[in-house]
Motif scaffolding. Structure first.
Motif, PDB file in Angstrom:
ATOM      1  N   ALA A 256       0.837  -1.204   0.000  1.00 28.39           N
ATOM      2  CA  ALA A 256       0.000   0.000   0.000  1.00 28.39           C
ATOM      3  C   ALA A 256       0.866   1.245   0.000  1.00 28.39           C
ATOM      4  CB  ALA A 256      -0.932  -0.016   1.207  1.00 28.39           C
ATOM      5  N   PHE A 257       1.946   1.241   0.790  1.00 36.28           N
ATOM      6  CA  PHE A 257       2.853   2.385   0.807  1.00 36.28           C
ATOM      7  C   PHE A 257       3.592   2.512  -0.523  1.00 36.28           C
ATOM      8  CE2 PHE A 257       2.231   2.373   5.364  1.00 36.28           C
ATOM      9  CZ  PHE A 257       2.399   3.714   5.699  1.00 36.28           C
ATOM     10  N   LYS A 258       3.986   1.380  -1.069  1.00 40.91           N
ATOM     11  CA  LYS A 258       4.749   1.398  -2.315  1.00 40.91           C
ATOM     12  C   LYS A 258       3.954   2.016  -3.455  1.00 40.91           C
ATOM     13  CE  LYS A 258       7.014  -1.709  -5.611  1.00 40.91           C
ATOM     14  NZ  LYS A 258       7.301  -3.127  -5.937  1.00 40.91           N
ATOM     15  N   HIS A 259       2.662   1.699  -3.519  1.00 43.46           N
ATOM     16  CA  HIS A 259       1.843   2.158  -4.642  1.00 43.46           C
ATOM     17  C   HIS A 259       0.900   3.300  -4.290  1.00 43.46           C
ATOM     18  CE1 HIS A 259       3.094  -1.263  -7.149  1.00 43.46           C
ATOM     19  NE2 HIS A 259       3.007  -1.983  -6.046  1.00 43.46           N
ATOM     20  N   GLY A 260       0.768   3.611  -2.990  1.00 41.57           N
ATOM     21  CA  GLY A 260      -0.204   4.635  -2.605  1.00 41.57           C
ATOM     22  C   GLY A 260       0.396   5.930  -2.114  1.00 41.57           C
ATOM     23  N   VAL A 261       1.738   6.010  -2.091  1.00 40.11           N
ATOM     24  CA  VAL A 261       2.383   7.233  -1.604  1.00 40.11           C
ATOM     25  C   VAL A 261       3.351   7.733  -2.670  1.00 40.11           C
ATOM     26  CG1 VAL A 261       3.482   8.294   0.411  1.00 40.11           C
ATOM     27  CG2 VAL A 261       2.240   6.161   0.687  1.00 40.11           C
ATOM     28  N   HIS A 280     -11.413 -15.696  13.624  1.00 37.87           N
ATOM     29  CA  HIS A 280     -11.823 -14.900  12.458  1.00 37.87           C
ATOM     30  C   HIS A 280     -11.064 -13.569  12.453  1.00 37.87           C
ATOM     31  CE1 HIS A 280     -14.516 -13.586   9.241  1.00 37.87           C
ATOM     32  NE2 HIS A 280     -14.577 -12.416   9.862  1.00 37.87           N
ATOM     33  N   LEU A 281     -10.488 -13.250  11.302  1.00 41.67           N
ATOM     34  CA  LEU A 281      -9.736 -11.995  11.175  1.00 41.67           C
ATOM     35  C   LEU A 281     -10.123 -11.279   9.885  1.00 41.67           C
ATOM     36  CD1 LEU A 281      -6.062 -11.262  11.957  1.00 41.67           C
ATOM     37  CD2 LEU A 281      -6.851 -10.794   9.634  1.00 41.67           C
ATOM     38  N   GLU A 282     -10.344  -9.986  10.008  1.00 42.23           N
ATOM     39  CA  GLU A 282     -10.585  -9.133   8.834  1.00 42.23           C
ATOM     40  C   GLU A 282      -9.513  -8.059   8.809  1.00 42.23           C
ATOM     41  OE1 GLU A 282     -14.492  -7.552   8.645  1.00 42.23           O
ATOM     42  OE2 GLU A 282     -15.488  -9.504   8.412  1.00 42.23           O
ATOM     43  N   PHE A 283      -8.901  -7.915   7.652  1.00 36.03           N
ATOM     44  CA  PHE A 283      -7.810  -6.959   7.507  1.00 36.03           C
ATOM     45  C   PHE A 283      -8.022  -6.204   6.201  1.00 36.03           C
ATOM     46  CE2 PHE A 283      -3.346  -5.854   6.394  1.00 36.03           C
ATOM     47  CZ  PHE A 283      -3.024  -5.133   7.540  1.00 36.03           C
ATOM     48  N   SER A 284      -8.188  -4.895   6.317  1.00 37.50           N
ATOM     49  CA  SER A 284      -8.407  -4.076   5.120  1.00 37.50           C
ATOM     50  C   SER A 284      -7.394  -2.939   5.068  1.00 37.50           C
ATOM     51  CB  SER A 284      -9.835  -3.521   5.089  1.00 37.50           C
ATOM     52  OG  SER A 284     -10.058  -2.647   6.176  1.00 37.50           O
ATOM     53  N   VAL A 285      -6.939  -2.661   3.863  1.00 38.38           N
ATOM     54  CA  VAL A 285      -5.977  -1.578   3.637  1.00 38.38           C
ATOM     55  C   VAL A 285      -6.491  -0.725   2.478  1.00 38.38           C
ATOM     56  CG1 VAL A 285      -3.611  -0.976   3.071  1.00 38.38           C
ATOM     57  CG2 VAL A 285      -4.069  -3.009   4.439  1.00 38.38           C
ATOM     58  N   TRP A 286      -6.705   0.536   2.767  1.00 40.87           N
ATOM     59  CA  TRP A 286      -7.193   1.503   1.769  1.00 40.87           C
ATOM     60  C   TRP A 286      -6.077   2.507   1.514  1.00 40.87           C
ATOM     61  CZ3 TRP A 286      -7.621   6.711   1.341  1.00 40.87           C
ATOM     62  CH2 TRP A 286      -8.528   7.248   0.418  1.00 40.87           C
ATOM     63  N   THR A 326     -10.646  -7.026  -3.756  1.00 41.76           N
ATOM     64  CA  THR A 326     -10.091  -5.710  -4.077  1.00 41.76           C
ATOM     65  C   THR A 326     -11.177  -4.829  -4.681  1.00 41.76           C
ATOM     66  OG1 THR A 326      -9.368  -6.474  -6.262  1.00 41.76           O
ATOM     67  CG2 THR A 326      -7.763  -6.599  -4.464  1.00 41.76           C
ATOM     68  N   ASP A 327     -11.055  -3.553  -4.412  1.00 42.25           N
ATOM     69  CA  ASP A 327     -12.012  -2.570  -4.933  1.00 42.25           C
ATOM     70  C   ASP A 327     -11.227  -1.308  -5.270  1.00 42.25           C
ATOM     71  OD1 ASP A 327     -14.384  -1.291  -5.613  1.00 42.25           O
ATOM     72  OD2 ASP A 327     -14.656  -0.521  -3.568  1.00 42.25           O
ATOM     73  N   GLU A 328     -11.600  -0.640  -6.333  1.00 41.53           N
ATOM     74  CA  GLU A 328     -10.858   0.559  -6.712  1.00 41.53           C
ATOM     75  C   GLU A 328     -11.742   1.546  -7.474  1.00 41.53           C
ATOM     76  OE1 GLU A 328      -7.934   0.234  -9.839  1.00 41.53           O
ATOM     77  OE2 GLU A 328      -8.722  -1.712 -10.423  1.00 41.53           O
ATOM     78  N   SER A 329     -11.263   2.771  -7.486  1.00 38.79           N
ATOM     79  CA  SER A 329     -11.878   3.838  -8.279  1.00 38.79           C
ATOM     80  C   SER A 329     -10.741   4.618  -8.921  1.00 38.79           C
ATOM     81  CB  SER A 329     -12.736   4.742  -7.385  1.00 38.79           C
ATOM     82  OG  SER A 329     -11.902   5.524  -6.540  1.00 38.79           O
ATOM     83  N   ASP A 330     -11.034   5.778  -9.439  1.00 36.85           N
ATOM     84  CA  ASP A 330      -9.980   6.599 -10.047  1.00 36.85           C
ATOM     85  C   ASP A 330      -9.011   7.164  -9.015  1.00 36.85           C
ATOM     86  OD1 ASP A 330     -11.082   6.160 -12.503  1.00 36.85           O
ATOM     87  OD2 ASP A 330     -12.295   7.998 -12.483  1.00 36.85           O
ATOM     88  N   THR A 331      -9.440   7.176  -7.741  1.00 31.52           N
ATOM     89  CA  THR A 331      -8.604   7.837  -6.731  1.00 31.52           C
ATOM     90  C   THR A 331      -8.128   6.937  -5.599  1.00 31.52           C
ATOM     91  OG1 THR A 331     -10.605   8.504  -5.539  1.00 31.52           O
ATOM     92  CG2 THR A 331      -9.708  10.070  -7.147  1.00 31.52           C
ATOM     93  N   PHE A 332      -8.676   5.732  -5.498  1.00 31.14           N
ATOM     94  CA  PHE A 332      -8.253   4.886  -4.383  1.00 31.14           C
ATOM     95  C   PHE A 332      -8.209   3.410  -4.794  1.00 31.14           C
ATOM     96  CE2 PHE A 332     -12.866   4.542  -3.971  1.00 31.14           C
ATOM     97  CZ  PHE A 332     -13.032   3.185  -3.669  1.00 31.14           C
ATOM     98  N   PHE A 333      -7.505   2.660  -3.963  1.00 32.62           N
ATOM     99  CA  PHE A 333      -7.455   1.207  -4.107  1.00 32.62           C
ATOM    100  C   PHE A 333      -7.656   0.604  -2.728  1.00 32.62           C
ATOM    101  CE2 PHE A 333      -5.453  -2.970  -4.230  1.00 32.62           C
ATOM    102  CZ  PHE A 333      -5.898  -3.473  -5.447  1.00 32.62           C
ATOM    103  N   ASN A 334      -8.549  -0.392  -2.629  1.00 37.11           N
ATOM    104  CA  ASN A 334      -8.866  -0.999  -1.338  1.00 37.11           C
ATOM    105  C   ASN A 334      -8.726  -2.515  -1.424  1.00 37.11           C
ATOM    106  OD1 ASN A 334      -9.842  -0.841   1.431  1.00 37.11           O
ATOM    107  ND2 ASN A 334     -11.680  -1.835   0.655  1.00 37.11           N
ATOM    108  N   LEU A 335      -8.060  -3.062  -0.427  1.00 36.32           N
ATOM    109  CA  LEU A 335      -7.890  -4.519  -0.345  1.00 36.32           C
ATOM    110  C   LEU A 335      -8.467  -5.004   0.973  1.00 36.32           C
ATOM    111  CD1 LEU A 335      -4.810  -6.651  -1.244  1.00 36.32           C
ATOM    112  CD2 LEU A 335      -5.798  -6.855   1.049  1.00 36.32           C
ATOM    113  N   LYS A 336      -9.261  -6.081   0.906  1.00 37.35           N
ATOM    114  CA  LYS A 336      -9.845  -6.643   2.118  1.00 37.35           C
ATOM    115  C   LYS A 336      -9.538  -8.133   2.180  1.00 37.35           C
ATOM    116  CE  LYS A 336     -14.156  -7.289   4.713  1.00 37.35           C
ATOM    117  NZ  LYS A 336     -15.615  -7.087   4.724  1.00 37.35           N
ATOM    118  N   LEU A 337      -8.936  -8.553   3.284  1.00 35.33           N
ATOM    119  CA  LEU A 337      -8.581  -9.962   3.493  1.00 35.33           C
ATOM    120  C   LEU A 337      -9.371 -10.494   4.677  1.00 35.33           C
ATOM    121  CD1 LEU A 337      -6.803 -12.507   3.103  1.00 35.33           C
ATOM    122  CD2 LEU A 337      -5.119 -11.408   4.599  1.00 35.33           C
TER     123      LEU A 337
END
Length: 342
Positions: A256-261, A280-286, A326-337
């Motif tokens: 996320a840092f590599k591609h989002g900053v 149960h674990l949920e991990f999301s990075v936007w 994964t979910d994305e738009s023109d301005t963001f990328f979101n990953l949910k595990l």
């Protein structure tokens, strides 16, 4: 006990069991003495039938699909053993025969003798075959386990150098400028190195260790980007000692840092959320992403080494126990595990 001695003992116990089976399977207790003597004469013939069947006829003829030769060898062995058994009966066992001495030649009971001599042989064959299949399965399992272990080490090796290279570059710049932040970075980096070089070699680590390393990583990135970067890490853990595969969550944050900053993003932002309850674990990075179609790194993020690596680790460590969206738009990328840890 050596393997050879163990095999010898197994064979001795097998034939003791066969001997006892023949003795106590007699329906008439009054014939016990006769049964013991008859079985003693018969036992060497049963051994010949068993060992020739399992260590000569099957491997040399049946497994080689030489069916005709196999059938001939079976007939030859049965006739030979029957004649030997008849000689034994003619000279030694005729006292137990009410109708006179055993006939030397008689093919009327040939099917009976075929079963008689090869009953222990078939038992030995089924046991031997079952054991060989178990050993084969165990060997395949060990090979797959070694393959997975080797592949995981390779996947981790792909992530670690990239992460360390970026961090060391950041630290180097602060040492050159004699920044007061350098000592803090050294401490945080030493904890990260300890985790990567030692703790990550284990199959699993406490969730607390993984999250603490993520916090150290984020802290180092905050020092680098200062006010330009907005980053948050929210975590809710019912049990921070729950086990998880090391570096898995950290590598997602790193990507996320590599591609989002990127330098072309005016206001880079990253949000990390972790929720753990039981197994149960949920991990999301936007994260923000580059909006220019000429400088879009999202495709690299989705198909590059980083995410491909993560997917492969999930398939190996958590087969059928994870969901990656994964979910994305023109301005963001979101990953949910979503993970099932047990």
């Amino acid at each position: 006990m050596s393997i050879t001695n163990k095999k010898v003992l197994e064979h001795v116990l097998f034939w003791i069991g066969i001997f006892l089976f023949y003795i106590f399977s007699s329906a008439d207790p009054e014939l016990f003495t006769q049964t013991v003597e008859t079985t003693l004469f018969k036992l060497p013939l049963l051994m010949i039938a068993a060992y020739t069947f399992n260590y000569w006829q099957i491997p040399r003829y049946l497994k080689q699909k030489k069916y005709f030769v196999f059938a001939l060898s079976m007939i030859f062995i049965i006739i030979l053993l029957t004649i030997i058994y008849r000689f034994m009966g003619y000279y030694h066992l005729d006292q137990y025969c009410a109708n006179g001495p055993y006939p030397l030649i008689s093919l009327e009971d040939f099917p009976f003798h075929m079963v008689l001599f090869h009953f222990p042989a078939l038992i030995m064959h089924f046991y031997k075959t079952n054991k060989e299949q178990e050993l084969k399965k165990e060997k395949i399992y060990q090979l797959e386990k070694e393959k997975i272990s080797t592949e995981l080490k390779y996947l981790k090796a792909q992530l670690n150098p990239h992460f360390l290279f970026n961090t060391l570059n950041n630290l180097y710049s602060y040492i050159i400028t004699k920044s007061p932040k350098a000592p803090e970075m050294v401490l945080q980096l030493s904890e990260i190195l300890d985790y990567i070089l030692y703790k990550s070699q284990r199959a699993s680590v406490p969730l607390a260790d993984e999250t603490h390393t993520i916090e150290n990583y984020i802290a180092l990135e905050r020092i680098k980007y200062e006010e330009r970067l907005k980053v948050s890490f929210q975590k809710t853990m019912a049990n921070d000692q729950e086990k998880i595969a090391p570096l898995l969550l950290l590598s997602i944050v790193e990507n996320a840092f590599k591609h989002g900053v990127s330098g072309s993003i005016l206001k880079p932002e990253i949000k990390v959320i972790l929720v753990q309850s039981g197994s149960h674990l949920e991990f999301s990075v936007w994260n923000t992403k580059v909006t220019s179609k000429f400088d879009n790194k999202t495709d690299n993020y989705k198909s590059g080494i980083g995410l491909t690596n993560i997917k492969r680790q999930l398939d190996l460590i958590y087969p059928k126990k994870h969901e990656l969206e994964t979910d994305e738009s023109d301005t963001f990328f979101n990953l949910k595990l979503t993970l099932k840890l047990d």
